[in-house]
Design an enzyme around this catalytic site. Sequence first.
Site, mmCIF file in Angstrom:
data_model
loop_
_atom_site.group_PDB
_atom_site.id
_atom_site.type_symbol
_atom_site.label_atom_id
_atom_site.label_comp_id
_atom_site.label_asym_id
_atom_site.label_seq_id
_atom_site.Cartn_x
_atom_site.Cartn_y
_atom_site.Cartn_z
ATOM 1 N N CYS A 186 -6.739 -2.525 -6.039
ATOM 2 C CA CYS A 186 -6.154 -3.109 -4.823
ATOM 3 C C CYS A 186 -7.183 -3.834 -3.960
ATOM 4 O O CYS A 186 -6.970 -4.978 -3.536
ATOM 5 C CB CYS A 186 -5.419 -2.035 -4.017
ATOM 6 S SG CYS A 186 -6.469 -0.711 -3.364
ATOM 7 N N HIS A 232 -5.353 2.397 0.130
ATOM 8 C CA HIS A 232 -4.691 1.258 -0.509
ATOM 9 C C HIS A 232 -4.673 0.068 0.441
ATOM 10 O O HIS A 232 -4.624 0.237 1.670
ATOM 11 C CB HIS A 232 -3.259 1.641 -0.896
ATOM 12 C CG HIS A 232 -2.562 0.627 -1.753
ATOM 13 N ND1 HIS A 232 -3.028 0.235 -2.977
ATOM 14 C CD2 HIS A 232 -1.413 -0.084 -1.544
ATOM 15 C CE1 HIS A 232 -2.207 -0.660 -3.501
ATOM 16 N NE2 HIS A 232 -1.225 -0.869 -2.645
ATOM 17 N N HIS A 244 0.023 -6.741 -4.237
ATOM 18 C CA HIS A 244 -1.011 -5.710 -4.347
ATOM 19 C C HIS A 244 -1.190 -5.307 -5.805
ATOM 20 O O HIS A 244 -0.336 -5.549 -6.655
ATOM 21 C CB HIS A 244 -0.651 -4.494 -3.486
ATOM 22 C CG HIS A 244 0.657 -3.839 -3.805
ATOM 23 N ND1 HIS A 244 0.888 -2.499 -3.641
ATOM 24 C CD2 HIS A 244 1.839 -4.333 -4.291
ATOM 25 C CE1 HIS A 244 2.126 -2.198 -3.994
ATOM 26 N NE2 HIS A 244 2.722 -3.290 -4.385
#
Length: 281
Positions: A186, A232, A244
């Site tokens: 990510c 994240h 993502h």
Amino acid sequence: MKSTNISKGFEMQFALIKAPIAPLMKGPHKSERTDEALCGMTVEILERCGAWVRVRTHYRYEGWVNERHLCFDRCLVRQWTNAPKAVVLQAWADVLDAPKVQGHLVGEIPRGGLLSPAGEAGDGWQRVRFCDGREGYLWGAFLGEYRTAWQKEEEPALRKALTETTRSYLGVQYRWGGKTPLGIDCSGLCSMAYLLNGVIIYRDAHIQPGFPIHEIGFDEIKEGDLLYFPGHVAMYLGDGRYIHATASNNCHGVVINSLDPRAPDFRADLPGKLTCCGSIF
């Protein structure tokens, strides 16, 4: 095995990443991959432990890399520092010994890697030089401008470029610590999108002081800004959608999801965990 800090009290030493991809590990020997340095990048040498070298990248991230991925020749380091550079935009590119598809392989390089143009392009081919001195030919359209700076005045164009760059990784598999079209995580996805557009942001999934990303309110978010969740990060695309790299919720790669519960690509496990939003503008 005892490690040696070789930069303390000495002139800074540098090396070049000569491998297509050099995994940066949390520690020497068998350890967790935290990042990947790419061919043509210059790294500062901080410490040695046997065949392992702790380095700092130009985007200020540190990790251990095996010495086989590095070029230590000081003459080549100096030459490379002053050489003109172009960035590879193709997902994965071959450099051949002749300007034709039948040429033999000299080397390979991923998106984000750096090459030095060596002469004028001809018939679509560009002669290029690797940081370690190897030369060959690459299809010229695979190269783009190596950007090392950005201007706030270019905000609309830069926001569009950031989202377009991130979209170019759609479908790439998830790889912990990865940041190439062979596999990406990510923060690797978001940091590479910015890096390819001349902006250095922090490599990991949080806002770090000393880097240009600063916190903004969710009501201020625009395309190209970042959404932060616990461990994240994602890039906002506009209209409630974001892109993502994920390895959860039955996904394993770069995908687009929505924050809108009514949308078919809504991801229910993330919106309620949003911790903050970030922007360079």
